[in-house]
Design a protein around this motif. Structure first.
Motif, PDB file in Angstrom:
ATOM      1  N   ASN A   1     -14.207   0.797  -0.448  1.00 34.50           N
ATOM      2  CA  ASN A   1     -14.115   0.417  -1.858  1.00 34.50           C
ATOM      3  C   ASN A   1     -14.761   1.513  -2.703  1.00 34.50           C
ATOM      4  O   ASN A   1     -15.971   1.737  -2.618  1.00 34.50           O
ATOM      5  CB  ASN A   1     -14.812  -0.927  -2.091  1.00 34.50           C
ATOM      6  N   GLU A   2     -13.947   2.196  -3.503  1.00 30.53           N
ATOM      7  CA  GLU A   2     -14.449   3.238  -4.400  1.00 30.53           C
ATOM      8  C   GLU A   2     -14.405   2.710  -5.829  1.00 30.53           C
ATOM      9  O   GLU A   2     -13.375   2.208  -6.278  1.00 30.53           O
ATOM     10  CB  GLU A   2     -13.624   4.518  -4.273  1.00 30.53           C
ATOM     11  N   LEU A   3     -15.526   2.837  -6.539  1.00 29.64           N
ATOM     12  CA  LEU A   3     -15.668   2.268  -7.866  1.00 29.64           C
ATOM     13  C   LEU A   3     -15.567   3.345  -8.936  1.00 29.64           C
ATOM     14  O   LEU A   3     -16.176   4.412  -8.820  1.00 29.64           O
ATOM     15  CB  LEU A   3     -17.017   1.549  -7.986  1.00 29.64           C
ATOM     16  N   PHE A   4     -14.782   3.057  -9.982  1.00 31.08           N
ATOM     17  CA  PHE A   4     -14.638   3.937 -11.141  1.00 31.08           C
ATOM     18  C   PHE A   4     -14.951   3.122 -12.401  1.00 31.08           C
ATOM     19  O   PHE A   4     -14.731   1.906 -12.440  1.00 31.08           O
ATOM     20  CB  PHE A   4     -13.220   4.507 -11.250  1.00 31.08           C
ATOM     21  N   ILE A   5     -15.457   3.798 -13.426  1.00 30.25           N
ATOM     22  CA  ILE A   5     -15.716   3.179 -14.727  1.00 30.25           C
ATOM     23  C   ILE A   5     -14.805   3.862 -15.737  1.00 30.25           C
ATOM     24  O   ILE A   5     -14.877   5.077 -15.934  1.00 30.25           O
ATOM     25  CB  ILE A   5     -17.188   3.310 -15.142  1.00 30.25           C
TER      26      ILE A   5
ATOM     27  N   GLU B   1      -7.726  11.136  -8.344  1.00 27.94           N
ATOM     28  CA  GLU B   1      -7.687  12.175  -9.375  1.00 27.94           C
ATOM     29  C   GLU B   1      -7.040  11.652 -10.657  1.00 27.94           C
ATOM     30  O   GLU B   1      -7.508  11.950 -11.767  1.00 27.94           O
ATOM     31  CB  GLU B   1      -6.922  13.386  -8.846  1.00 27.94           C
ATOM     32  N   LYS B   2      -5.983  10.856 -10.516  1.00 31.03           N
ATOM     33  CA  LYS B   2      -5.339  10.289 -11.705  1.00 31.03           C
ATOM     34  C   LYS B   2      -6.258   9.326 -12.431  1.00 31.03           C
ATOM     35  O   LYS B   2      -6.345   9.333 -13.667  1.00 31.03           O
ATOM     36  CB  LYS B   2      -4.048   9.571 -11.299  1.00 31.03           C
ATOM     37  N   ILE B   3      -6.955   8.476 -11.682  1.00 27.72           N
ATOM     38  CA  ILE B   3      -7.824   7.482 -12.312  1.00 27.72           C
ATOM     39  C   ILE B   3      -9.027   8.156 -12.977  1.00 27.72           C
ATOM     40  O   ILE B   3      -9.400   7.812 -14.101  1.00 27.72           O
ATOM     41  CB  ILE B   3      -8.286   6.447 -11.270  1.00 27.72           C
TER      42      ILE B   3
ATOM     43  N   SER C   1       9.493   9.327  -7.788  1.00 23.81           N
ATOM     44  CA  SER C   1       8.530   9.355  -6.691  1.00 23.81           C
ATOM     45  C   SER C   1       7.402   8.390  -7.006  1.00 23.81           C
ATOM     46  O   SER C   1       7.176   8.028  -8.170  1.00 23.81           O
ATOM     47  CB  SER C   1       7.970  10.761  -6.484  1.00 23.81           C
ATOM     48  N   THR C   2       6.712   7.966  -5.990  1.00 27.07           N
ATOM     49  CA  THR C   2       5.561   7.093  -6.130  1.00 27.07           C
ATOM     50  C   THR C   2       4.413   7.690  -5.329  1.00 27.07           C
ATOM     51  O   THR C   2       4.476   7.754  -4.091  1.00 27.07           O
ATOM     52  CB  THR C   2       5.889   5.664  -5.658  1.00 27.07           C
ATOM     53  N   LEU C   3       3.405   8.202  -6.023  1.00 30.59           N
ATOM     54  CA  LEU C   3       2.299   8.955  -5.421  1.00 30.59           C
ATOM     55  C   LEU C   3       2.817  10.132  -4.608  1.00 30.59           C
ATOM     56  O   LEU C   3       2.291  10.449  -3.541  1.00 30.59           O
ATOM     57  CB  LEU C   3       1.435   8.049  -4.548  1.00 30.59           C
ATOM     58  N   GLY C   4       3.880  10.759  -5.084  1.00 31.05           N
ATOM     59  CA  GLY C   4       4.444  11.917  -4.406  1.00 31.05           C
ATOM     60  C   GLY C   4       5.421  11.599  -3.303  1.00 31.05           C
ATOM     61  O   GLY C   4       6.062  12.514  -2.764  1.00 31.05           O
ATOM     62  N   SER C   5       5.603  10.320  -2.965  1.00 25.86           N
ATOM     63  CA  SER C   5       6.543   9.913  -1.916  1.00 25.86           C
ATOM     64  C   SER C   5       7.861   9.491  -2.556  1.00 25.86           C
ATOM     65  O   SER C   5       7.876   9.000  -3.694  1.00 25.86           O
ATOM     66  CB  SER C   5       5.975   8.761  -1.088  1.00 25.86           C
ATOM     67  N   PRO C   6       8.982   9.655  -1.845  1.00 27.80           N
ATOM     68  CA  PRO C   6      10.294   9.319  -2.432  1.00 27.80           C
ATOM     69  C   PRO C   6      10.421   7.830  -2.738  1.00 27.80           C
ATOM     70  O   PRO C   6      10.098   6.980  -1.901  1.00 27.80           O
ATOM     71  CB  PRO C   6      11.285   9.775  -1.363  1.00 27.80           C
ATOM     72  N   TYR C   7      10.906   7.519  -3.919  1.00 22.67           N
ATOM     73  CA  TYR C   7      11.006   6.150  -4.396  1.00 22.67           C
ATOM     74  C   TYR C   7      12.099   5.370  -3.674  1.00 22.67           C
ATOM     75  O   TYR C   7      12.001   4.145  -3.540  1.00 22.67           O
ATOM     76  CB  TYR C   7      11.267   6.180  -5.906  1.00 22.67           C
ATOM     77  N   MET C   8      13.131   6.065  -3.215  1.00 17.48           N
ATOM     78  CA  MET C   8      14.260   5.397  -2.562  1.00 17.48           C
ATOM     79  C   MET C   8      14.145   5.351  -1.054  1.00 17.48           C
ATOM     80  O   MET C   8      15.128   5.114  -0.360  1.00 17.48           O
ATOM     81  CB  MET C   8      15.563   6.076  -2.968  1.00 17.48           C
ATOM     82  N   ALA C   9      12.954   5.621  -0.531  1.00 14.86           N
ATOM     83  CA  ALA C   9      12.755   5.494   0.918  1.00 14.86           C
ATOM     84  C   ALA C   9      12.962   4.030   1.316  1.00 14.86           C
ATOM     85  O   ALA C   9      12.672   3.113   0.538  1.00 14.86           O
ATOM     86  CB  ALA C   9      11.354   5.960   1.288  1.00 14.86           C
TER      87      ALA C   9
END
Length: 502
Positions: free
Chosen positions: A177-181, A209-211, A451-459
């Motif tokens: 569990n990683e916490l961000f504010i 990185e995005k968060i 894409s979703t997090l760099g992975s192909p969306y239509m997989a």
């Protein structure tokens, strides 16, 4: 240069005034200076409560702390004597979550979140006793993702409660569990959960990185965060799943996915997710595989029916009468004989009425909304046919399309299906079947580029991963689905051995 120089009289005895120029990161040693700085920081708010006991100063925000615990475990435990160190106070009070902070800004934020600030005269630190008022609601059934077989509990607005529900199911030390504010004014807590050694490190680092790069005033719900961390913010298609079911989150974590929970929100984010997974439900794994396969195929066909059925009707009546069976031409002609509008306008009118009824039913109270949907649909539909505004056949087609859109388990995907019908309907009314084919190609190209997090969306269909087809649009027996989906890029690719589950 000839202006008279302005002089300022300085009172050396006024110790409070000098605090205004002091750095907010430093904590004054004098109680009067500290209280003046706290009042200035909180803009002299009326719900700030201050208690002085000899050389101890306590301050907190009213209705943010538990009064019963404050009186019993803090005020009732402090001895009526002078304390020389903060360690003695921590030893006397009966609060399990206590910290010492030399940072004034951090202390103010914690007080706003339900901590009691305790300051000893002469100390350059503040003791923070965390006793927030727990006013969140109890656990209840999910409102938008109901199922017959399986757990009947959903998330609530408390982040700690939601995390504990996941940990109660996934009893493993690998659950991280990683916490961000997030939020300059809300300081909203955001938890990123994944299973160490299972989730892709690239996905975790990309999401973190995005968060961490989000800079905004406030974050109030996970649905807002979902839009901020998508790979393509301009796309109408959802790229991450919003769910209120802990079992759906736990199943995704076991498949190498990542969950994001936001304090104050009842919805959790699950990623990465492919297009076909929005039509899957956790209940599909609680029934026999032939039943699950039939239900998944039914949902997929219902999606195509909802998107293209009305457009096919408009295109056929406007440009392509030859595709209509001869047996249907006579009743179709009789049904449209009194309608003065072209098929496109007629279909748009009914689709708009259906959306009005759906939105009104969703905003009204439950019992009133159900009555509004049933009675409103019957009355308006009957009146529209009798007045000659529409035909009986189109009412059936529009009703079937609206009904089919509600079979999608995901609310965001169901809303998308209802929206994209309108541009396809326009193209069908102007270009016929060519317009429908053009819109289908545009949608397909867009989906292939997502894409979703760099992975192909239509997989797993693009790029083709035939091994993952066993648990996509169909669901084969568990002996055929022992591999984790390639979309998640899991470090451990095998869930179990097939020979051990027979």
């Amino acid at each position: 240069m000839f202006k008279k120089r302005r002089t300022t009289k300085v009172d050396p005895n006024d110790s409070i005034r000098s605090v205004e120029n002091e750095s907010c990161d430093d904590i004054p040693v004098e109680a009067a200076q500290l209280l003046s700085l706290v009042q200035k920081k909180l803009h002299h708010t009326s719900d700030l409560k201050v208690i002085t006991l000899l050389n101890i100063t306590l301050f907190y925000i009213e209705n943010q702390v538990d009064d019963h615990e404050f009186n019993r475990n803090i005020i009732g435990r402090l001895k009526r004597e002078e304390y020389s160190t903060s360690k003695q106070i921590i030893h006397d009070i009966a609060v399990h979550d206590v910290e010492k902070s030399p940072d004034f800004e951090h202390a103010i934020i914690m007080v706003l979140k339900g901590s009691v600030g305790i300051h000893v005269q002469g100390a350059k630190e503040i003791i923070l006793a965390k006793i927030p008022l727990n006013n969140h609601r109890s656990l209840s059934k999910p409102e938008n993702e109901s199922q017959v077989i399986g757990p009947q509990v959903g998330f609530n607005e408390s982040l700690s409660t939601n995390v504990s529900m996941i940990r109660r199911t996934l009893v493993t030390p690998d659950l991280k569990n990683e916490l961000f504010i997030i939020g300059k004014r809300t300081h909203t807590a955001v938890s990123v959960l994944y299973i160490e050694g299972l989730a892709s490190k690239d996905h975790v680092s990309r999401l973190n990185e995005k968060i961490s790069s989000i800079q905004l005033d406030g974050l109030l719900d996970s649905a807002v965060l979902n839009q901020l961390i998508n790979d393509n913010a301009l796309s109408i298609f959802p790229q991450m799943l919003l769910t209120e079911r802990p079992d759906r989150i736990c199943d995704g974590l076991l498949n190498g996915k990542i969950a994001v929970l936001v304090d104050g929100s009842t919805m959790a984010i699950l990623c990465p997710l492919s297009f076909i997974e929005f039509f899957e439900s956790r209940e599909d794994y609680n029934v026999r595989w032939p039943i699950a396969t039939f239900i998944r195929l039914l949902r997929f066909i219902a999606m195509l029916l909802s998107v293209f059925f009305t457009a096919l009707y408009v295109a056929a009546l406007t440009f392509h009468y030859e595709v209509i069976p001869q047996a249907l031409l006579v009743p179709l002609g009789e049904s449209r004989s009194r309608v003065p509008f072209p098929p496109l306008f007629e279909a748009l009118l009914l689709e708009f009425i259906i959306e009005l009824l759906r939105e009104a039913g969703a905003r009204l109270p439950t019992k009133v909304g159900q009555t509004m949907g049933i009675v409103g649909g019957i009355v308006i539909g009957t009146a529209a046919v009798q007045a000659g505004f529409t035909s009986n056949i189109l009412i059936i087609i529009v009703a079937l399309g609206a009904l089919a859109s509600f079979t999608t388990p995901s609310y965001t995907m169901g809303s998308l299906i209802r929206i994209i019908r309108f541009p396809i309907l326009f193209l069908a009314g102007f270009w016929g079947f060519y317009g429908i084919m053009f819109s289908f190609c545009i949608i397909l190209i867009h989906l292939l580029r997502l894409s979703t997090l760099g992975s192909p969306y239509m997989a797993p269909f693009y790029p083709p991963r035939f091994r993952d087809w066993a648990d996509s649009i169909v669901r084969l027996p568990f002996t055929n689905t022992f591999k984790r989906p390639t979309l998640s890029r899991p470090q451990d690719k095998t869930k179990y051995k097939p020979d051990e589950v027979n």
